[in-house]
Design a protein around this motif. Structure first.
Motif, PDB file in Angstrom:
ATOM      1  N   ASP A 119       0.724  -1.169   0.060  1.00 42.40           N
ATOM      2  CA  ASP A 119      -0.091  -0.023  -0.003  1.00 42.40           C
ATOM      3  C   ASP A 119       0.921   1.125  -0.087  1.00 42.40           C
ATOM      4  OD1 ASP A 119      -1.986   1.637   0.252  1.00 42.40           O
ATOM      5  OD2 ASP A 119      -2.927   0.906   1.902  1.00 42.40           O
ATOM      6  N   HIS A 120       0.796   2.078  -1.312  1.00 46.20           N
ATOM      7  CA  HIS A 120       0.030   2.040  -2.197  1.00 46.20           C
ATOM      8  C   HIS A 120       0.551   2.073  -3.558  1.00 46.20           C
ATOM      9  CE1 HIS A 120      -3.099   3.724  -4.519  1.00 46.20           C
ATOM     10  NE2 HIS A 120      -2.280   4.621  -5.200  1.00 46.20           N
ATOM     11  N   ASP A 163       2.702   6.441  -0.001  1.00 46.02           N
ATOM     12  CA  ASP A 163       1.096   6.329   0.323  1.00 46.02           C
ATOM     13  C   ASP A 163       0.848   7.899   0.701  1.00 46.02           C
ATOM     14  OD1 ASP A 163      -1.140   5.396   1.119  1.00 46.02           O
ATOM     15  OD2 ASP A 163      -0.802   4.823   3.031  1.00 46.02           O
ATOM     16  N   GLN A 169      -7.092   7.942  -4.145  1.00 42.92           N
ATOM     17  CA  GLN A 169      -6.844   6.326  -4.103  1.00 42.92           C
ATOM     18  C   GLN A 169      -7.628   5.514  -3.295  1.00 42.92           C
ATOM     19  OE1 GLN A 169      -3.549   4.810  -0.986  1.00 42.92           O
ATOM     20  NE2 GLN A 169      -2.838   7.073  -1.488  1.00 42.92           N
ATOM     21  N   ARG A 171      -8.671   3.617  -0.460  1.00 42.32           N
ATOM     22  CA  ARG A 171      -8.016   3.361   1.078  1.00 42.32           C
ATOM     23  C   ARG A 171      -9.116   2.425   1.928  1.00 42.32           C
ATOM     24  NH1 ARG A 171      -4.108   6.785   2.562  1.00 42.32           N
ATOM     25  NH2 ARG A 171      -3.805   8.757   1.216  1.00 42.32           N
ATOM     26  N   GLN A 174      -9.308   3.218   5.808  1.00 41.12           N
ATOM     27  CA  GLN A 174      -8.129   3.899   6.371  1.00 41.12           C
ATOM     28  C   GLN A 174      -8.199   5.321   6.608  1.00 41.12           C
ATOM     29  OE1 GLN A 174      -4.077   2.506   4.963  1.00 41.12           O
ATOM     30  NE2 GLN A 174      -5.453   1.411   3.410  1.00 41.12           N
ATOM     31  N   ARG A 187      -4.051   3.669   9.799  1.00 43.38           N
ATOM     32  CA  ARG A 187      -3.840   3.198   8.192  1.00 43.38           C
ATOM     33  C   ARG A 187      -2.806   2.124   8.269  1.00 43.38           C
ATOM     34  NH1 ARG A 187      -4.247   8.316   9.645  1.00 43.38           N
ATOM     35  NH2 ARG A 187      -1.950   8.339  10.695  1.00 43.38           N
ATOM     36  N   THR A 189       0.347   1.075   5.762  1.00 40.91           N
ATOM     37  CA  THR A 189       1.493   1.574   4.591  1.00 40.91           C
ATOM     38  C   THR A 189       2.455   0.437   4.170  1.00 40.91           C
ATOM     39  OG1 THR A 189       1.322   4.072   5.358  1.00 40.91           O
ATOM     40  CG2 THR A 189       3.107   3.402   3.977  1.00 40.91           C
ATOM     41  N   GLN A 400     -10.806   9.473  -1.980  1.00 43.40           N
ATOM     42  CA  GLN A 400     -11.216   8.266  -2.454  1.00 43.40           C
ATOM     43  C   GLN A 400     -12.198   8.679  -3.683  1.00 43.40           C
ATOM     44  OE1 GLN A 400     -11.401   4.361  -0.153  1.00 43.40           O
ATOM     45  NE2 GLN A 400     -12.147   5.774   1.500  1.00 43.40           N
TER      46      GLN A 400
END
Length: 628
Positions: A119-120, A163, A169, A171, A174, A187, A189, A400
């Motif tokens: 991620d990510h 990230d 993106q 998520r 998160q 989160r 990462t 998002q």
């Protein structure tokens, strides 16, 4: 309920590198090769707060810290446990490729480096050569190291994972804020699923796509190849506990994805179901012109069907009421990564013990071994993407916003999970939000694009365009709503409109957010979320959602929980037109304390009473399941 015993032999030996390797089990249970190298364990690690590491030489230099892979640096089990925003992180490790891997293909042996999920935004170098880039925090990717690393070589693997907060993106849940809040959690990462290597010959098998045909008593197996060689054949053999069942073969030099059809004799037909999750072993071989085996993988499959008949979703032609539970797949010590394979299995078992027959795998693409356990135990699954709230356009600053990367990553998830029989439906989006209008159409385009991509990738399963809120695809196979009304009588009234063709729909005060309902199968795919924590009961007047929260007013005691759960659930079980429901949720997750179980998976209430409510036949199951 039973599972197929011979599947216990499916996995090759765990963690050939040693018993101290975390998550030692083979990570890809439907495409098994015996030779592999688990790269979990201690890696060099460094946080790169300004994402300037490439300019500062981190690709070439030793890193200052260490981490335990595959656990994210925010987690306790990683040994780092830094929950601040991590704009970029770096990993570094020396790896010796086993010399005997040269037996696989001689000079044409290809060493594959696999990442379960990072991620990510990941970039990977091996001995200074960039070997792969990948964007998307939920799906696997692979680097072919041919020409960079060969059997017997010792190489340095370097991974940079970025990230950034400001990049749109997917998520999932998160948190976009510094701290956890409401439905937003710590989160993840960087690397959060197993890293591993395997050798393959130059002409080799990719992941087979196994489609069951229950009506025809066959498995249709599409076998993608890396390349075609003259005289090669693909041979597919199916077996069960009693031994070989059937096999078939086809030329492999004319098509990059040869299709093999294997017919199961009538006396060996045994459908996969929740009552009898029978699985067949499937061996796939690539043979040369002399019949010698060039490459082989072991897999498995279930013979089952999913169909739509009016408002009914049928499994193997039967109206199976779907008693689903929302499973978010978080653990206190390891976040989105299960602390062990046993923990993945335990979540399936906990759902079954509470009376559920399946789950919505919510807002992440789960580790594939979860699906392995669901397949073995007959646990129904709706596969989902991690895009929560996409399309708000000003309502929430969660970054998002739907983009092309959503479609790309979702197709990767479909490719990975296509052949798992436990998956009986797909849902590419969740709780998307946007008013219907003819000016801002991005959500319309992405929703339709993901729906069509799903149908093209897998026409055998129903597709729900978006779970809750913005249904934008008129021909979506399934319709649903999310309803967290806590008073059973009011809830029953709200969800009682299906018979008149006007089921409960999520709305905005400002105007419509969905295309009209057109008579599809319907279920309430989120309900309940009953706020109950025995330790917090004395704080019933409190309203600190950062500490504890659920939906509506928390119940005063456990008896209040059971009364509310029964009242809400009965309203759905009693509707003959509704094919299922999904209760929120299996476990507490951090501050969200509305699970059947605590966050650590211990019991916090009488699970037997929860199970008893769900055991009676649903009205949907009493009739023919397809009312006019």
């Amino acid at each position: 309920m039973s599972h197929t015993p011979f599947l216990d032999l499916l996995d090759p030996p765990s963690a050939p590198t040693g018993a101290d390797v975390p998550r030692p089990e083979y990570p890809r249970p439907q495409v098994v090769r015996d030779r592999w190298l688990n790269l979990n364990g201690t890696w060099q690690f460094e946080i790169d707060p300004g994402d300037s590491g490439l300019e500062r030489g981190l690709r070439e230099s030793p890193l200052t810290g260490s981490i335990t892979v595959p656990f994210a640096p925010e987690s306790e089990l990683s040994g780092v446990e830094n929950t601040d925003f991590l704009e970029a992180v770096w990993y570094r490790r020396e790896v010796t490729v086993p010399a005997d891997w040269a037996e696989v293909g001689g000079d044409d042996t290809h060493v594959l480096l696999h990442f379960g999920a990072v991620d990510h935004d990941a970039t990977v170098w091996v001995d200074g050569t960039e070997v792969v880039r990948h964007r998307g925090g939920f799906t696997p990717f692979t680097a072919d190291l041919h020409g960079v690393a060969a059997p017997g070589d010792t190489v340095t693997v370097v991974v940079r994972a970025r990230d950034h907060r400001g990049i749109p993106q997917a998520r999932g849940k998160q948190s976009g804020l510094y701290a956890n809040k409401d439905c937003h959690y710590t989160r993840t990462t960087g690397i959060w699923q197993t890293v591993w290597m395997e050798p393959v010959p130059g002409a080799s098998l990719r992941r087979p796509r196994i489609t069951p045909d229950l009506a025809g008593h066959t498995f249709d197996v599409r076998v993608p190849l890396t390349q075609n060689r003259r005289g090669h054949r693909v041979v597919v053999s199916v077996s069960d506990e009693a031994g070989p069942v059937a096999s078939s073969s086809v030329r492999a030099d004319l098509d990059l994805a040869p299709a093999v059809r294997v017919e199961i004799p009538a006396d060996r037909v045994r459908p996969w179901s929740t009552r009898d999750p029978h699985l067949y072993g499937v061996d796939v071989q690539l043979q040369d012109a002399d019949g010698a085996v060039v490459d082989t993988v072991r897999s498995y499959a279930g013979l089952r069907s999913v169909a739509i008949d009016g408002k009914a979703v049928r499994i193997n032609g039967e109206p199976v009421f779907q008693r689903l539970v929302l499973d978010q797949g978080y653990w206190p010590e390891s976040l989105m990564t299960a602390p062990s394979d046993a923990a993945l299995l335990r979540d399936v078992e906990l759902g079954l013990e509470a009376g559920f027959n399946g789950a919505r795998l919510h807002q992440k693409v789960f580790e594939e071994r979860y699906l392995f356990h669901a397949d073995r135990l007959g646990y129904l699954v709706w596969g989902e993407f991690g895009d929560w709230g996409a399309g708000d356009f000003g309502r929430r600053d969660d970054h998002q916003r739907p983009t092309t990367s959503f479609v790309t990553e979702w197709l990767e998830a479909l490719e990975r999970d296509y052949s798992h029989p436990s998956i009986i439906g797909w849902c590419p989006l969740n709780e998307t939000h946007q008013l219907l209008n003819d000016r801002i159409t991005q959500l319309d385009d992405v929703t339709r694009g993901m729906f069509l991509a799903t149908k093209l990738a897998d026409p055998s399963r129903p597709v729900l365009d978006a779970s809750g809120y913005s249904h934008r695809v008129l021909e979506t196979d399934v319709w649903d709503s999310h309803n967290y009304e806590q008073e059973p009588a009011a809830f029953a009234e709200q969800v009682g409109g299906l018979a008149s063709g006007a089921p409960y729909a999520n709305v905005y005060d400002e105007g419509p957010i969905s295309q009209p309902y057109r008579g599809q199968p319907y279920f309430v795919s989120e309900y309940g979320g009953i706020w109950w924590n025995p330790e917090e009961a004395a704080k019933a007047a409190g309203d600190d959602r950062a500490e504890s929260w659920g939906y509506g007013q928390r119940v005063a005691d456990e008896e209040g929980f059971h009364s509310r759960f029964a009242g809400l659930t009965d309203a759905l079980l009693d509707d003959p037109l509704m094919f299922g429901y999904c209760y929120t949720q299996l476990t507490d997750v951090f501050q969200e304390q509305n699970g059947i179980y605590r966050f650590d998976r211990s019991e916090k209430l009488d699970v037997g009473r929860v199970r008893a409510v769900q055991q009676r036949p649903a009205a949907f199951e009493k009739g023919d399941g397809a009312p006019a």
